[in-house]
Design an enzyme around this catalytic site. Sequence first.
Site, PDB file in Angstrom:
ATOM      1  N   ASN A   1     -10.233  -2.573   3.040  1.00  0.00           N
ATOM      2  CA  ASN A   1     -10.027  -2.462   1.597  1.00  0.00           C
ATOM      3  C   ASN A   1     -11.351  -2.100   0.930  1.00  0.00           C
ATOM      4  O   ASN A   1     -12.383  -2.006   1.585  1.00  0.00           O
ATOM      5  CB  ASN A   1      -9.535  -3.802   1.030  1.00  0.00           C
ATOM      6  CG  ASN A   1      -8.045  -4.030   1.262  1.00  0.00           C
ATOM      7  OD1 ASN A   1      -7.276  -3.077   1.370  1.00  0.00           O
ATOM      8  ND2 ASN A   1      -7.639  -5.285   1.322  1.00  0.00           N
TER       9      ASN A   1
ATOM     10  N   HIS B   1       0.828  -1.218   0.000  1.00  0.00           N
ATOM     11  CA  HIS B   1       0.000   0.000   0.000  1.00  0.00           C
ATOM     12  C   HIS B   1       0.858   1.262   0.000  1.00  0.00           C
ATOM     13  O   HIS B   1       0.542   2.244   0.672  1.00  0.00           O
ATOM     14  CB  HIS B   1      -0.936   0.032   1.210  1.00  0.00           C
ATOM     15  CG  HIS B   1      -1.956  -1.065   1.239  1.00  0.00           C
ATOM     16  ND1 HIS B   1      -3.241  -0.904   0.800  1.00  0.00           N
ATOM     17  CD2 HIS B   1      -1.860  -2.360   1.663  1.00  0.00           C
ATOM     18  CE1 HIS B   1      -3.909  -2.055   0.959  1.00  0.00           C
ATOM     19  NE2 HIS B   1      -3.094  -2.947   1.467  1.00  0.00           N
TER      20      HIS B   1
HETATM   21  C1  HEM Z   1      -1.635 -11.069   7.713  1.00  0.00           C
HETATM   22  C2  HEM Z   1      -2.156 -10.223   6.817  1.00  0.00           C
HETATM   23  C3  HEM Z   1      -1.629  -8.827   6.623  1.00  0.00           C
HETATM   24  C4  HEM Z   1      -0.431  -8.297   6.983  1.00  0.00           C
HETATM   25  C5  HEM Z   1       0.729  -8.983   7.695  1.00  0.00           C
HETATM   26  C6  HEM Z   1      -0.435  -6.913   6.559  1.00  0.00           C
HETATM   27  C7  HEM Z   1       0.617  -6.040   6.738  1.00  0.00           C
HETATM   28  C8  HEM Z   1       0.622  -4.723   6.371  1.00  0.00           C
HETATM   29  C9  HEM Z   1       1.708  -3.810   6.591  1.00  0.00           C
HETATM   30  C10 HEM Z   1       3.023  -4.165   7.252  1.00  0.00           C
HETATM   31  C11 HEM Z   1       1.332  -2.604   6.120  1.00  0.00           C
HETATM   32  C12 HEM Z   1       2.147  -1.312   6.116  1.00  0.00           C
HETATM   33  C13 HEM Z   1       1.864  -0.550   7.405  1.00  0.00           C
HETATM   34  C14 HEM Z   1       2.644   0.748   7.491  1.00  0.00           C
HETATM   35  O1  HEM Z   1       3.845   0.757   7.150  1.00  0.00           O
HETATM   36  O2  HEM Z   1       2.061   1.753   7.947  1.00  0.00           O
HETATM   37  C15 HEM Z   1      -0.012  -2.741   5.608  1.00  0.00           C
HETATM   38  C16 HEM Z   1      -0.753  -1.719   5.067  1.00  0.00           C
HETATM   39  C17 HEM Z   1      -2.085  -1.838   4.778  1.00  0.00           C
HETATM   40  N1  HEM Z   1      -2.860  -2.975   4.848  1.00  0.00           N
HETATM   41 FE1  HEM Z   1      -2.265  -4.786   5.386  1.00  0.00          FE
HETATM   42  N2  HEM Z   1      -1.626  -6.635   5.955  1.00  0.00           N
HETATM   43  C18 HEM Z   1      -2.395  -7.771   5.975  1.00  0.00           C
HETATM   44  C19 HEM Z   1      -3.670  -7.925   5.488  1.00  0.00           C
HETATM   45  C20 HEM Z   1      -4.485  -6.886   5.126  1.00  0.00           C
HETATM   46  C21 HEM Z   1      -5.909  -6.983   4.916  1.00  0.00           C
HETATM   47  C22 HEM Z   1      -6.735  -8.258   5.066  1.00  0.00           C
HETATM   48  C23 HEM Z   1      -6.344  -5.724   4.621  1.00  0.00           C
HETATM   49  C24 HEM Z   1      -7.724  -5.233   4.329  1.00  0.00           C
HETATM   50  C25 HEM Z   1      -8.811  -5.868   4.705  1.00  0.00           C
HETATM   51  C26 HEM Z   1      -5.192  -4.840   4.637  1.00  0.00           C
HETATM   52  C27 HEM Z   1      -5.230  -3.493   4.393  1.00  0.00           C
HETATM   53  C28 HEM Z   1      -4.140  -2.655   4.472  1.00  0.00           C
HETATM   54  C29 HEM Z   1      -4.210  -1.238   4.169  1.00  0.00           C
HETATM   55  C30 HEM Z   1      -5.431  -0.457   3.723  1.00  0.00           C
HETATM   56  C31 HEM Z   1      -2.926  -0.735   4.368  1.00  0.00           C
HETATM   57  C32 HEM Z   1      -2.473   0.706   4.145  1.00  0.00           C
HETATM   58  C33 HEM Z   1      -2.720   1.522   5.407  1.00  0.00           C
HETATM   59  C34 HEM Z   1      -2.347   2.968   5.141  1.00  0.00           C
HETATM   60  O3  HEM Z   1      -3.036   3.597   4.317  1.00  0.00           O
HETATM   61  O4  HEM Z   1      -1.359   3.439   5.722  1.00  0.00           O
HETATM   62  N3  HEM Z   1      -4.077  -5.574   4.949  1.00  0.00           N
HETATM   63  N4  HEM Z   1      -0.417  -4.047   5.748  1.00  0.00           N
END
Ligand code: HEM
Length: 479
Positions: free
Chosen positions: A126, A53
Amino acid sequence: MSDKLRTQEGQPWSDNNHSLTAGERGPVLMQDYELLEKLAHFDRERIPERVVHAKGAGAKGTFKLTHDMSKYTKADLFNGVGKETPMLLRFSQVAGESGYPDTIRDVRGFALKFYTQAGNYDIVGNNTPIFFVNDPLKFPDFIHSQKRDPKTHRRSNEMQFDFWSHSPESVHQVTYLMGDRGNPASYREMNGYGSHTFKWVNADGEPCWVKYHFISEQGVKNMTDEMAAKIASEDTDFLQNDLFDAIESENYPSWKVMVQIIPYEEGFHYKSDIFDVTKVVSHHDYPLIEVGEFTLNENPENYFDEIEEAAFSPANFVPGIEASPDKLLQGRLFSYKDAERYRLGANFEKLPSNRPVVPVKNYERDGFMSSGQDSSVNYEPNSKNGPKEDHTAHIQPYEVAGKADHYQAYDQDFYSQAGDLYNLMSADEQDRLIKTIVTNLGSVHDENIKKLQTEQFYKADPVYGQRVADGLGIKLDLD
Ligand code: HEM
């Protein structure tokens, strides 16, 4: 005075155009403090982008509660009709880097931060109600398959379909992604979802399960692959620009906040596993209930400070809202803040977008870039009137049982909901879906991957699978 150039240390800055040299044609001198400081600061301007993202846009707004939810949750923001809670929303693409074109087909992030009177509450969702995998152990591998090939440094359909074709739980989300909603016309014209099932607890300690839906009041609109490709070559920041310009011209986008409430015990016996994020819960069984509405009406003053340094986390709960046993959610509770400590440093929660509107009082201290700390007592127990535990945050105790082991997902039916989704689509949308799949899967060289993936679609719905097989010119030997 204020319009005069000053160094970071406040000293008058005499020349910002000509380096200090030994004579008119001579080398630059080490003594040129302004030059060295300016270059050194520039050398450190970039910080690690989000590991996923990375490309996104955000804005500020207000959430207004229109229906009191105290029957279900004691959470401050959902109690008291008319209550307004300031918030931040960041939209994003998943796989591309921070300069990647906005209109490449991908899931879009929909991350909300509510600055409540009980601290920050984040819903990091999402624009899809489901996800590709349901176990956190699979997430890094899934993301590797979406990112660049280690040798060619290209994004590769081969890698993506290799992973998906061997991960049957992904077929529902792959169908969603390849369908019309896989390429929204704007961030304003897409819905958002909390995706997981969460737990709500009311003031009497009674729990229920909840799923969030954020319904765009601009309506849902998507773009065709042809439009997306054209825009990608003309305006790589199309979605970001659309959001910024709409808000700048006071055309404020808004979303209705709706929930599905699932009674606690019933949730354990529903026809599909409500803790498996690859599945939806039927709106017929648990209809959408209106909660409120949020509107985005303020662009960031500074993108880096307010959006790039924003840190969302599914672990940011407030009293009345808790995690469910969804395994993927449990993994996420760790990963975000860990990533943010790496990306932004130990004190990331003190940055402007991450600071709560209520006071922070605890025994955590110091760390890189700490500032503005008082010198109150920094240990507990103490006799110095330090802050005490607040039991309103005590979780609702719940039973756990069974043997520790590595279990398969409880519900192994990964196909019927993907088939339902295919059948929910209009004939036109089905045609576009098949065309998109055939184009993308058709570029895969490995015939076995093509076949395996097509079998997944066939198991979802034989007509769906057969149409893909015909489009690819492959023969399936299922039944
Ligand atoms: C085990 C599953 C998942 C892991 C380990 C994971 C991990 C991460 C990590 C490490 C980030 C970056 C955070 C940052 O640096 O600020 C991120 C961002 C994000 N993740 Fe996940 N994620 C997972 C599943 C999901 C799922 C299922 C969704 C949605 C339903 C999701 C939505 C998002 C969104 C929207 C962001 C961006 C947040 C922002 O705008 O700063 N992720 N994810």
